[in-house]
Scaffold this active site. Structure first.
Site, PDB file in Angstrom:
ATOM      1  N   GLN A 161      -3.816   3.208   1.489  1.00 34.34           N
ATOM      2  CA  GLN A 161      -4.395   3.312   3.044  1.00 34.34           C
ATOM      3  C   GLN A 161      -4.330   4.807   3.548  1.00 34.34           C
ATOM      4  O   GLN A 161      -3.525   5.484   3.533  1.00 34.34           O
ATOM      5  CB  GLN A 161      -2.971   2.692   3.650  1.00 34.34           C
ATOM      6  CG  GLN A 161      -3.478   2.649   5.580  1.00 34.34           C
ATOM      7  CD  GLN A 161      -2.274   2.256   6.202  1.00 34.34           C
ATOM      8  OE1 GLN A 161      -1.183   2.281   5.888  1.00 34.34           O
ATOM      9  NE2 GLN A 161      -2.589   1.459   7.000  1.00 34.34           N
ATOM     10  N   HIS A 199       3.880   7.176   3.936  1.00 27.90           N
ATOM     11  CA  HIS A 199       4.768   6.131   3.716  1.00 27.90           C
ATOM     12  C   HIS A 199       4.292   5.264   2.578  1.00 27.90           C
ATOM     13  O   HIS A 199       3.310   5.357   2.016  1.00 27.90           O
ATOM     14  CB  HIS A 199       4.942   5.341   5.103  1.00 27.90           C
ATOM     15  CG  HIS A 199       3.353   4.601   5.376  1.00 27.90           C
ATOM     16  ND1 HIS A 199       2.408   5.057   6.003  1.00 27.90           N
ATOM     17  CD2 HIS A 199       3.037   3.535   5.188  1.00 27.90           C
ATOM     18  CE1 HIS A 199       1.425   4.413   6.232  1.00 27.90           C
ATOM     19  NE2 HIS A 199       1.893   3.127   5.687  1.00 27.90           N
ATOM     20  N   HIS A 227       0.776  -1.259   0.019  1.00 27.38           N
ATOM     21  CA  HIS A 227      -0.067  -0.004   0.071  1.00 27.38           C
ATOM     22  C   HIS A 227       0.836   1.232  -0.027  1.00 27.38           C
ATOM     23  O   HIS A 227       2.207   1.191   0.269  1.00 27.38           O
ATOM     24  CB  HIS A 227      -1.098   0.040   1.229  1.00 27.38           C
ATOM     25  CG  HIS A 227      -0.353   0.029   2.437  1.00 27.38           C
ATOM     26  ND1 HIS A 227      -0.050  -1.035   3.138  1.00 27.38           N
ATOM     27  CD2 HIS A 227       0.159   1.278   3.526  1.00 27.38           C
ATOM     28  CE1 HIS A 227       0.547  -0.651   4.393  1.00 27.38           C
ATOM     29  NE2 HIS A 227       0.543   0.622   4.472  1.00 27.38           N
ATOM     30  N   GLU A 281      -8.457   4.256   9.733  1.00 25.05           N
ATOM     31  CA  GLU A 281      -7.923   4.219   8.390  1.00 25.05           C
ATOM     32  C   GLU A 281      -8.873   3.606   7.382  1.00 25.05           C
ATOM     33  O   GLU A 281      -9.804   2.739   7.936  1.00 25.05           O
ATOM     34  CB  GLU A 281      -6.619   3.423   8.474  1.00 25.05           C
ATOM     35  CG  GLU A 281      -6.604   2.074   9.146  1.00 25.05           C
ATOM     36  CD  GLU A 281      -5.812   0.902   8.759  1.00 25.05           C
ATOM     37  OE1 GLU A 281      -4.626   1.313   9.707  1.00 25.05           O
ATOM     38  OE2 GLU A 281      -5.430   0.370   7.849  1.00 25.05           O
ATOM     39  N   GLU A 326       7.454   0.871   4.930  1.00 24.97           N
ATOM     40  CA  GLU A 326       6.858  -0.348   6.280  1.00 24.97           C
ATOM     41  C   GLU A 326       6.775  -1.516   5.219  1.00 24.97           C
ATOM     42  O   GLU A 326       6.794  -1.629   4.133  1.00 24.97           O
ATOM     43  CB  GLU A 326       5.153   0.050   6.232  1.00 24.97           C
ATOM     44  CG  GLU A 326       4.292  -0.951   7.046  1.00 24.97           C
ATOM     45  CD  GLU A 326       2.813  -0.320   6.933  1.00 24.97           C
ATOM     46  OE1 GLU A 326       2.537   0.757   6.501  1.00 24.97           O
ATOM     47  OE2 GLU A 326       2.062  -1.331   7.404  1.00 24.97           O
TER      48      GLU A 326
HETATM   49  N1  CMX Z   1       8.357  10.380   5.900  1.00 19.36           N
HETATM   50  C1  CMX Z   1       9.544  11.000   5.763  1.00 19.36           C
HETATM   51  N2  CMX Z   1      10.204  11.559   6.645  1.00 19.36           N
HETATM   52  C2  CMX Z   1       9.779  11.434   8.057  1.00 19.36           C
HETATM   53  C3  CMX Z   1       8.486  10.962   8.164  1.00 19.36           C
HETATM   54  C4  CMX Z   1       7.796  10.548   7.026  1.00 19.36           C
HETATM   55  N3  CMX Z   1       6.503   9.768   7.320  1.00 19.36           N
HETATM   56  N4  CMX Z   1       8.182  10.938   9.635  1.00 19.36           N
HETATM   57  C5  CMX Z   1       9.138  11.697  10.096  1.00 19.36           C
HETATM   58  N5  CMX Z   1      10.253  11.813   9.243  1.00 19.36           N
HETATM   59  C6  CMX Z   1      11.361  12.798   9.356  1.00 19.36           C
HETATM   60  C7  CMX Z   1      11.137  14.095   9.746  1.00 19.36           C
HETATM   61  O1  CMX Z   1      10.794  14.904   8.765  1.00 19.36           O
HETATM   62  C8  CMX Z   1      12.344  14.351  10.679  1.00 19.36           C
HETATM   63  O2  CMX Z   1      13.489  14.699   9.663  1.00 19.36           O
HETATM   64  P1  CMX Z   1      14.333  16.185  10.111  1.00 19.36           P
HETATM   65  O3  CMX Z   1      15.098  15.715  11.366  1.00 19.36           O
HETATM   66  O4  CMX Z   1      15.119  16.253   9.072  1.00 19.36           O
HETATM   67  O5  CMX Z   1      13.303  17.335  10.335  1.00 19.36           O
HETATM   68  C9  CMX Z   1      12.487  12.975  11.262  1.00 19.36           C
HETATM   69  O6  CMX Z   1      12.383  12.156  10.412  1.00 19.36           O
HETATM   70  C10 CMX Z   1      12.371  12.844  12.791  1.00 19.36           C
HETATM   71  O7  CMX Z   1      11.046  13.123  12.402  1.00 19.36           O
HETATM   72  P2  CMX Z   1       9.931  13.409  13.802  1.00 19.36           P
HETATM   73  O8  CMX Z   1       8.902  14.377  13.548  1.00 19.36           O
HETATM   74  O9  CMX Z   1      10.810  14.016  14.885  1.00 19.36           O
HETATM   75  O10 CMX Z   1       9.273  12.340  14.186  1.00 19.36           O
HETATM   76  P3  CMX Z   1       9.685  11.020  15.224  1.00 19.36           P
HETATM   77  O11 CMX Z   1      11.359  10.787  15.283  1.00 19.36           O
HETATM   78  O12 CMX Z   1       9.195  11.086  16.504  1.00 19.36           O
HETATM   79  O13 CMX Z   1       8.841   9.683  14.287  1.00 19.36           O
HETATM   80  C11 CMX Z   1       9.171   7.835  13.127  1.00 19.36           C
HETATM   81  C12 CMX Z   1       9.237   9.491  13.068  1.00 19.36           C
HETATM   82  C13 CMX Z   1       9.674   7.512  11.616  1.00 19.36           C
HETATM   83  C14 CMX Z   1       9.963   7.116  13.900  1.00 19.36           C
HETATM   84  C15 CMX Z   1       7.748   7.891  13.284  1.00 19.36           C
HETATM   85  O14 CMX Z   1       7.009   8.551  12.524  1.00 19.36           O
HETATM   86  C16 CMX Z   1       7.276   6.245  13.327  1.00 19.36           C
HETATM   87  O15 CMX Z   1       7.482   5.760  14.434  1.00 19.36           O
HETATM   88  N6  CMX Z   1       6.611   5.767  12.333  1.00 19.36           N
HETATM   89  C17 CMX Z   1       6.131   4.439  12.333  1.00 19.36           C
HETATM   90  C18 CMX Z   1       4.553   4.191  12.842  1.00 19.36           C
HETATM   91  C19 CMX Z   1       3.765   5.011  11.925  1.00 19.36           C
HETATM   92  O16 CMX Z   1       4.034   5.934  10.869  1.00 19.36           O
HETATM   93  N7  CMX Z   1       2.524   4.841  12.130  1.00 19.36           N
HETATM   94  C20 CMX Z   1       1.442   5.189  11.168  1.00 19.36           C
HETATM   95  C21 CMX Z   1       0.721   4.278  10.105  1.00 19.36           C
HETATM   96  C22 CMX Z   1       0.245   3.170  10.422  1.00 19.36           C
HETATM   97  C23 CMX Z   1       0.193   1.959   9.452  1.00 19.36           C
HETATM   98  O17 CMX Z   1       0.712   2.216   8.347  1.00 19.36           O
HETATM   99  O18 CMX Z   1      -0.521   1.219   9.559  1.00 19.36           O
HETATM  100 CO    CO Z   2       0.734   1.533   6.289  1.00 17.14          CO
END
Ligand code: CMX
Ligand code: CO
Length: 144
Positions: free
Chosen positions: A60, A84, A7, A43, A134
């Protein structure tokens, strides 16, 4: 082995409005919807096509359920858009271990529950050229 695009995750402020856009503009219907409290999202999965590995490809659509969720944080910073991408595999555990061995941060120690009973994990976007990635093993292809 990653065998399909499972997705593309799209973050939005208003799920119902976004579902309606995809229905009215492209004719995509909601295949499944759920709330995943652990991920902090409501979602809708819109099925695009079945794939020849027995899985399928979806959009998604994601709306945050709480202000401290990852999607809420991302929306506040970026606005709506592609959040993502997700690759499908029959073996999320094995593929995550292989990718981790290549030096990419895998966010979860063990895969967690995703849409429709799937098992999911994430790769850190900073190790993937800015793309939150993912890995998904769908319930149908899961041998566990
Ligand atoms: N795509 C690209 N870059 C991303 C991002 C994304 N979705 N989310 C965060 N970033 C980048 C930010 O821009 C930031 O970069 P800079 O330092 O250059 O500014 C850096 O990563 C850190 O971002 P943050 O805002 O401080 O966010 P966190 O570190 O707290 O969290 C992450 C980032 C990836 C660890 C967190 O989003 C995560 O755990 N994601 C996985 C879970 C998820 O997304 N769940 C929702 C979807 C569920 C599903 O698909 O079923
Ligand atoms: Co997803």
């Amino acid at each position: 082995m990653l065998t399909r695009i499972d997705h593309i995750g799209i973050a939005c402020f208003d799920l119902d409005k976004t579902v309606e856009f995809y229905r009215a503009t492209y004719g995509f219907e909601v295949f499944h919807s759920e709330v995943n409290e652990e991920q902090g999202v409501r979602e809708a999965m819109l099925k695009i096509n079945d794939t020849d590995d027995g899985g399928a490809s979806y959009l998604q659509l994601l709306e945050p359920t709480r202000e401290d969720s990852t999607v809420a944080k991302w929306l506040a910073k970026n606005g709506e858009g592609v959040h993502h991408i997700a690759f499908g595999t029959a073996d999320v555990d094995g593929d995550a271990a292989d990718i981790k061995a290549k030096g990419v941060r895998v966010l979860y120690e063990e895969p967690r529950r995703g849409s429709m009973g799937s098992r999911i994990t994430f790769l850190h976007p900073k190790d993937c050229g800015g793309v939150l990635t993912e890995l998904v093993t769908s319930a149908e292809s899961d041998g566990h």
